[in-house]
Design a protein around this motif. Structure first.
Motif, PDB file in Angstrom:
ATOM      1  N   LEU A 283     -30.359 -56.231 -13.180  1.00  0.00           N
ATOM      2  CA  LEU A 283     -30.707 -56.718 -11.076  1.00  0.00           C
ATOM      3  C   LEU A 283     -30.334 -54.820 -11.222  1.00  0.00           C
ATOM      4  O   LEU A 283     -31.473 -54.790 -10.041  1.00  0.00           O
ATOM      5  CB  LEU A 283     -29.947 -57.128 -10.543  1.00  0.00           C
ATOM      6  CG  LEU A 283     -30.084 -58.875 -11.442  1.00  0.00           C
ATOM      7  CD1 LEU A 283     -29.434 -59.532  -9.722  1.00  0.00           C
ATOM      8  CD2 LEU A 283     -31.708 -59.122  -9.761  1.00  0.00           C
TER       9      LEU A 283
ATOM     10  N   TYR B 187     -33.793 -53.406 -12.152  1.00  0.00           N
ATOM     11  CA  TYR B 187     -34.916 -54.399 -13.304  1.00  0.00           C
ATOM     12  C   TYR B 187     -36.208 -54.195 -12.957  1.00  0.00           C
ATOM     13  O   TYR B 187     -37.073 -54.088 -13.953  1.00  0.00           O
ATOM     14  CB  TYR B 187     -34.598 -55.551 -11.990  1.00  0.00           C
ATOM     15  CG  TYR B 187     -35.374 -56.759 -11.978  1.00  0.00           C
ATOM     16  CD1 TYR B 187     -35.236 -57.488 -12.586  1.00  0.00           C
ATOM     17  CD2 TYR B 187     -36.336 -56.725 -11.735  1.00  0.00           C
ATOM     18  CE1 TYR B 187     -36.128 -59.445 -13.061  1.00  0.00           C
ATOM     19  CE2 TYR B 187     -37.974 -57.382 -11.415  1.00  0.00           C
ATOM     20  CZ  TYR B 187     -37.217 -59.239 -12.863  1.00  0.00           C
ATOM     21  OH  TYR B 187     -37.745 -59.848 -13.052  1.00  0.00           O
TER      22      TYR B 187
ATOM     23  N   TYR C  69     -33.519 -61.867  -7.645  1.00  0.00           N
ATOM     24  CA  TYR C  69     -33.985 -60.389  -7.419  1.00  0.00           C
ATOM     25  C   TYR C  69     -35.328 -60.570  -6.202  1.00  0.00           C
ATOM     26  O   TYR C  69     -34.542 -59.860  -5.372  1.00  0.00           O
ATOM     27  CB  TYR C  69     -35.673 -59.903  -8.119  1.00  0.00           C
ATOM     28  CG  TYR C  69     -36.188 -58.831  -8.217  1.00  0.00           C
ATOM     29  CD1 TYR C  69     -35.429 -57.877  -8.577  1.00  0.00           C
ATOM     30  CD2 TYR C  69     -37.516 -58.721  -7.822  1.00  0.00           C
ATOM     31  CE1 TYR C  69     -35.939 -56.297  -8.035  1.00  0.00           C
ATOM     32  CE2 TYR C  69     -37.675 -57.436  -7.404  1.00  0.00           C
ATOM     33  CZ  TYR C  69     -37.041 -56.385  -7.656  1.00  0.00           C
ATOM     34  OH  TYR C  69     -38.025 -55.231  -7.456  1.00  0.00           O
TER      35      TYR C  69
END
Length: 358
Positions: free
Chosen positions: A177, A180, A49
């Protein structure tokens, strides 16, 4: 002195909560094969991330999906570069060992061509081979071996399934992602409102300690790789830099670098055959480097770097590694430092209440 009286109602609620936790654990264990790719994907998403946000906000890529793809490409390129530094030299060394073994066999047996010698042997012993293939002992041996063959095929099937699961994990990682922040906040919202503050605090602390753990372990792995490069270069060990890089990468997971003893043994044998030196002297020198680096890691690097990163006293840190390693084995060694730190933090916050007035 007991601050709260344990009533029957409170006891029933605790019992139901414990039963709910047991049911959740049982369900997770029963569905572990299905849930494992999802949990691994969450871990990968957590680690990737920061790089995704770097591409999206620092380098100003147009979309989150494009940033995720750029992250995947970067990670694959780094892994590929590391493998390129390690695998081709290892293949060259293996080819060299094969040539040396073939030359040694030809020199000692006076055989010019090993394949032709094998073919001549089969032709000369064709009657004995045919008799053996039709014997009762051979049939019994085949009956015993066939279950092992099917077992090997079964393991091959598991490997294929694992590869498919890896692709599924990458797909999970991509979509996690992609949203997220929404998913992280949605996880908090599954709890009652009165508990959400505690859950957010728990997630924030876990995130902070996990970040510290990853940074600290990465620094330890870097130091280990450098020490092995220096040590192997000083003793003139084959593939000194490549072996140091490989062991450093393996050290990202605590104690996995012990598996490097296998290529160390192989390269020691290769150097002994190539140079005529004593195998035990070469292997002993390499093991000396390995033991010295391991001592430096256990006595200096891990206590100093990880202790500072996790906020633990070196003695407590070594004790936590021993205790969790004894309880959970290899997994315990991995989770020992962040889990011990988190337990100590919440003990101080909610039991001894040392941080109450901070």
């Amino acid at each position: 002195m007991i601050d709260k009286v344990i009533t029957f109602d409170r006891f029933v609620r605790w019992l139901l909560a414990a039963l709910l936790v047991a049911i959740i654990l049982f369900t997770m264990n029963y569905l572990s094969s299905v849930l494992l790719p999802f949990f691994v994907a969450w871990l990968l998403a957590y680690l990737l991330y920061p790089l995704v946000t770097f591409f999206q906000y620092k380098l100003r890529l147009k979309s989150r999906a494009l940033s995720i793809i750029a992250t995947f490409v970067t990670v694959v390129a780094v892994i590929w570069g590391g493998l390129y530094l390690i695998i081709p030299p290892m293949v060259d060394q293996f080819d060299k060992l094969t040539q040396l073994v073939a030359a040694y066999v030809q020199k000692t047996t006076h055989i010019s061509s090993i394949p032709n010698a094998i073919e001549d042997w089969f032709i000369g012993h064709s009657y004995q081979i045919d008799k053996m293939l039709h014997s009762k002992d051979f049939s019994e041996a085949v009956q015993k071996v066939m279950p092992q063959v099917f077992s090997m095929l079964s393991r091959t099937t598991h490997i294929i399934i694992s590869i498919i699961a890896s692709f599924i994990t990458l797909i999970y990682t991509f979509f996690i992602l992609l949203d997220y922040e929404v998913l992280a906040e949605g996880f908090v919202k599954i709890f009652p409102k009165k508990n959400r503050r505690f859950v957010r605090s728990l997630m924030h602390d876990m995130s902070g300690y996990l970040n510290s753990y990853v940074r600290g372990q990465s620094l330890v792995a870097l130091c280990i790789g450098i020490l092995f490069c220096i040590g192997f270069t000083l003793i003139g060990f084959p593939m000194a830099i490549g072996m140091g890089i490989m062991i450093g990468v393996m050290s990202l997971v605590p104690y996995v670098h012990s598996l490097a003893l296998v290529p160390i043994l192989f390269l020691s044998l290769l150097k002994a055959v190539d140079t005529g030196q004593s195998f035990w002297l070469i292997f002993g020198s390499a093991m000396g480097v390995f033991l010295i680096v391991q001592l430096i890691t256990d006595m200096v690097l891990t206590p100093r770097i990880m202790g500072k990163a996790m906020g633990l006293n070196p003695a407590i840190l070594l004790l936590s590694l021993s205790v969790w390693g004894a309880l959970l084995g290899f997994i315990g060694l991995i989770i020992a430092l962040p889990l011990t730190t988190l337990i100590m933090l919440y003990y101080q916050r909610y039991v001894t209440k040392e941080h109450e007035n901070e």
